[in-house]
Design a protein around this motif. Structure first.
Motif, PDB file in Angstrom:
ATOM      1  N   LEU A 130       0.879  -1.164   0.142  1.00  0.00           N
ATOM      2  CA  LEU A 130      -0.173  -0.090   0.000  1.00  0.00           C
ATOM      3  C   LEU A 130       0.851   1.295  -0.095  1.00  0.00           C
ATOM      4  CD1 LEU A 130      -2.503   1.627   0.250  1.00  0.00           C
ATOM      5  CD2 LEU A 130      -2.684   1.222   2.736  1.00  0.00           C
ATOM      6  N   ARG A 185       0.705   4.032  -3.054  1.00  0.00           N
ATOM      7  CA  ARG A 185       0.179   5.484  -2.737  1.00  0.00           C
ATOM      8  C   ARG A 185       1.152   6.339  -3.520  1.00  0.00           C
ATOM      9  NH1 ARG A 185      -0.263   4.966   3.557  1.00  0.00           N
ATOM     10  NH2 ARG A 185      -2.309   4.361   3.761  1.00  0.00           N
ATOM     11  N   GLU A 212      -6.995   3.145  -1.834  1.00  0.00           N
ATOM     12  CA  GLU A 212      -6.799   2.453  -0.357  1.00  0.00           C
ATOM     13  C   GLU A 212      -8.262   1.846   0.054  1.00  0.00           C
ATOM     14  OE1 GLU A 212      -5.021   3.904   3.986  1.00  0.00           O
ATOM     15  OE2 GLU A 212      -5.022   5.405   2.213  1.00  0.00           O
ATOM     16  N   LEU A 271      -4.859  -3.273  -1.476  1.00  0.00           N
ATOM     17  CA  LEU A 271      -5.600  -2.153  -2.291  1.00  0.00           C
ATOM     18  C   LEU A 271      -6.927  -2.761  -2.374  1.00  0.00           C
ATOM     19  CD1 LEU A 271      -2.723  -1.310  -4.715  1.00  0.00           C
ATOM     20  CD2 LEU A 271      -3.199   0.149  -2.775  1.00  0.00           C
TER      21      LEU A 271
END
Length: 145
Positions: A17, A21, A89, A131
Motif C-alpha cells: 500500500l 500510494r 486505498e 488495495l
C-alpha cells in the motif's frame, strides 16, 4: 519499481500500500447512476430525473487500461469495449462497490481518461488485500457536461 525486501510477513500488505500510494496520480468517484429524466424535443432540454449518488470518493487512486480493446461486430453495429483497473486505498467503513456502479477519474497523464465513464464489473480482493482494485469496462462514453 522493485519492492524492498519484506520486513515481516504480516506487514506485506501495508508495504505494498505504501508503495502504491506513490503511484496514485488522480482521484476516483464511484457513483450510482441517476435517473435520466425526459427529453423535450421542442426545447432540446430535459425535465425531471435525478443526479448520480456518490457511493465512494473522491479518493486518491490510479488507473490502468488492461489488454487490447475487444470488438464485437454485428450485422448492423460495431461495438468496442476496453477494460480498466482502478486502485485506491481500502478504508474501514467503505461501502460495497457492486457491479453496475459508475466510476469517473480525474487526473493522470492521459486527459482522455477523465472524459470517460466506466462501469464496475468486479471489486473484491483477496483476504490479504493491500488495495481496493475495481475492475471496469468502458465503451468510451463521455462524462456529461
Amino acid at each position: 519499481m522493485a519492492l524492498s525486501p519484506i520486513s515481516d510477513d504480516a506487514d506485506w500488505p501495508l508495504e505494498i500500500l505504501e508503495s502504491a500510494r506513490e503511484e496514485f496520480n488522480g482521484t476516483l468517484i464511484v457513483s450510482k447512476a441517476g435517473e435520466p429524466g425526459e427529453f423535450d424535443p421542442i426545447t432540446g432540454g430535459t425535465t425531471g430525473g435525478t443526479p448520480p449518488t456518490v457511493v465512494l470518493g473522491p479518493r486518491a487512486a490510479r488507473a490502468q487500461n488492461l489488454a487490447m480493446p475487444s470488438e464485437i461486430n454485428g450485422g448492423d453495429s460495431w461495438e468496442t469495449k476496453r477494460r480498466y483497473r482502478f486502485q485506491c486505498e481500502i478504508l474501514p467503513g467503505d461501502p460495497s462497490i457492486t457491479k453496475g456502479l459508475i466510476v469517473t477519474f480525474d487526473g493522470g497523464r492521459d486527459p482522455e481518461i477523465e472524459k470517460m465513464t466506466f462501469q464496475v464489473l468486479w471489486a473484491t480482493n483477496s483476504s490479504h488485500a493491500a488495495l481496493r482494485t475495481i475492475y471496469c469496462a468502458t465503451e468510451g462514453a463521455r462524462v456529461p457536461a
